[in-house]
Write a protein that holds these residues in place. Sequence first.
Motif, mmCIF file in Angstrom:
data_model
loop_
_atom_site.group_PDB
_atom_site.id
_atom_site.type_symbol
_atom_site.label_atom_id
_atom_site.label_comp_id
_atom_site.label_asym_id
_atom_site.label_seq_id
_atom_site.Cartn_x
_atom_site.Cartn_y
_atom_site.Cartn_z
ATOM 1 N N UNK A 1 0.830 -1.212 0.000
ATOM 2 C CA UNK A 1 0.000 0.000 0.000
ATOM 3 C C UNK A 1 0.859 1.254 0.000
ATOM 4 N N UNK A 2 1.936 1.252 0.803
ATOM 5 C CA UNK A 2 2.825 2.420 0.844
ATOM 6 C C UNK A 2 3.470 2.647 -0.516
ATOM 7 N N UNK A 3 3.961 1.570 -1.130
ATOM 8 C CA UNK A 3 4.597 1.691 -2.447
ATOM 9 C C UNK A 3 3.588 2.167 -3.485
ATOM 10 N N UNK A 4 2.371 1.642 -3.439
ATOM 11 C CA UNK A 4 1.344 2.039 -4.403
ATOM 12 C C UNK A 4 0.985 3.507 -4.247
ATOM 13 N N UNK A 5 0.811 3.975 -3.006
ATOM 14 C CA UNK A 5 0.459 5.380 -2.775
ATOM 15 C C UNK A 5 1.600 6.296 -3.196
ATOM 16 N N UNK A 6 2.824 5.933 -2.834
ATOM 17 C CA UNK A 6 3.960 6.789 -3.187
ATOM 18 C C UNK A 6 4.185 6.814 -4.696
ATOM 19 N N UNK A 7 4.052 5.667 -5.362
ATOM 20 C CA UNK A 7 4.236 5.666 -6.814
ATOM 21 C C UNK A 7 3.117 6.432 -7.498
ATOM 22 N N UNK A 8 1.914 6.392 -6.955
ATOM 23 C CA UNK A 8 0.813 7.195 -7.523
ATOM 24 C C UNK A 8 1.092 8.678 -7.340
ATOM 25 N N UNK B 1 3.724 9.672 -9.846
ATOM 26 C CA UNK B 1 3.118 9.745 -11.172
ATOM 27 C C UNK B 1 2.290 11.012 -11.321
ATOM 28 N N UNK B 2 1.516 11.363 -10.300
ATOM 29 C CA UNK B 2 0.706 12.583 -10.348
ATOM 30 C C UNK B 2 1.594 13.819 -10.404
ATOM 31 N N UNK B 3 2.687 13.832 -9.654
ATOM 32 C CA UNK B 3 3.601 14.974 -9.685
ATOM 33 C C UNK B 3 4.259 15.121 -11.049
ATOM 34 N N UNK B 4 4.647 13.994 -11.649
ATOM 35 C CA UNK B 4 5.239 14.039 -12.996
ATOM 36 C C UNK B 4 4.239 14.562 -14.014
ATOM 37 N N UNK B 5 3.009 14.068 -13.940
ATOM 38 C CA UNK B 5 1.973 14.535 -14.875
ATOM 39 C C UNK B 5 1.706 16.016 -14.677
ATOM 40 N N UNK C 1 2.263 18.855 -17.538
ATOM 41 C CA UNK C 1 1.175 19.745 -17.950
ATOM 42 C C UNK C 1 1.530 21.203 -17.696
ATOM 43 N N UNK C 2 2.203 21.495 -16.604
ATOM 44 C CA UNK C 2 2.603 22.868 -16.299
ATOM 45 C C UNK C 2 3.562 23.388 -17.347
ATOM 46 N N UNK C 3 4.546 22.564 -17.754
ATOM 47 C CA UNK C 3 5.487 22.982 -18.794
ATOM 48 C C UNK C 3 4.771 23.197 -20.122
#
Length: 132
Positions: free
Chosen positions: A107-114, A117-121, A125-127
């Motif tokens: 669960x920790x790995x899934x939340x952190x990877x999500x 991923x959200x930060x990268x997206x 989008x900001x760029x």
Amino acid sequence: VRAAILGPHPCTGECVLVSGFSLTLLWDDLAWSLWIVELGLWCYGFLLLVAGTVLSLGLVLYFTGGFAVLAVLAVAAVPIICFQCLGGIACLQICLSSGCTCLKLFCVVLVKSSAVLAACASAILQRACDEC
């Protein structure tokens, strides 16, 4: 080709052109015009329906595939992280003795990877928005 084989056409245009005009011809012209407009609207609606269906199915498949890949990566990352942090034998003993520890780690790995991923997206989008 038709003129050479069958000869000239019997209608030279007089049968299409009307010398007089009547209310019946007006209603006939209006009916045909409305029929063409209605046919065009039905075709346009059908094309919109097909395009919307294809777009929505494509988005559903895109997001489903993305989440499936994310889940597979998270499931693959749990043993790797576990082996790196605890050592191979200790991790295997913990996972076999208590499934909750492995589930919490998953669960920790899934939340952190999500979150990553959200930060990268968001950054992408900001760029893209800044360049526009």
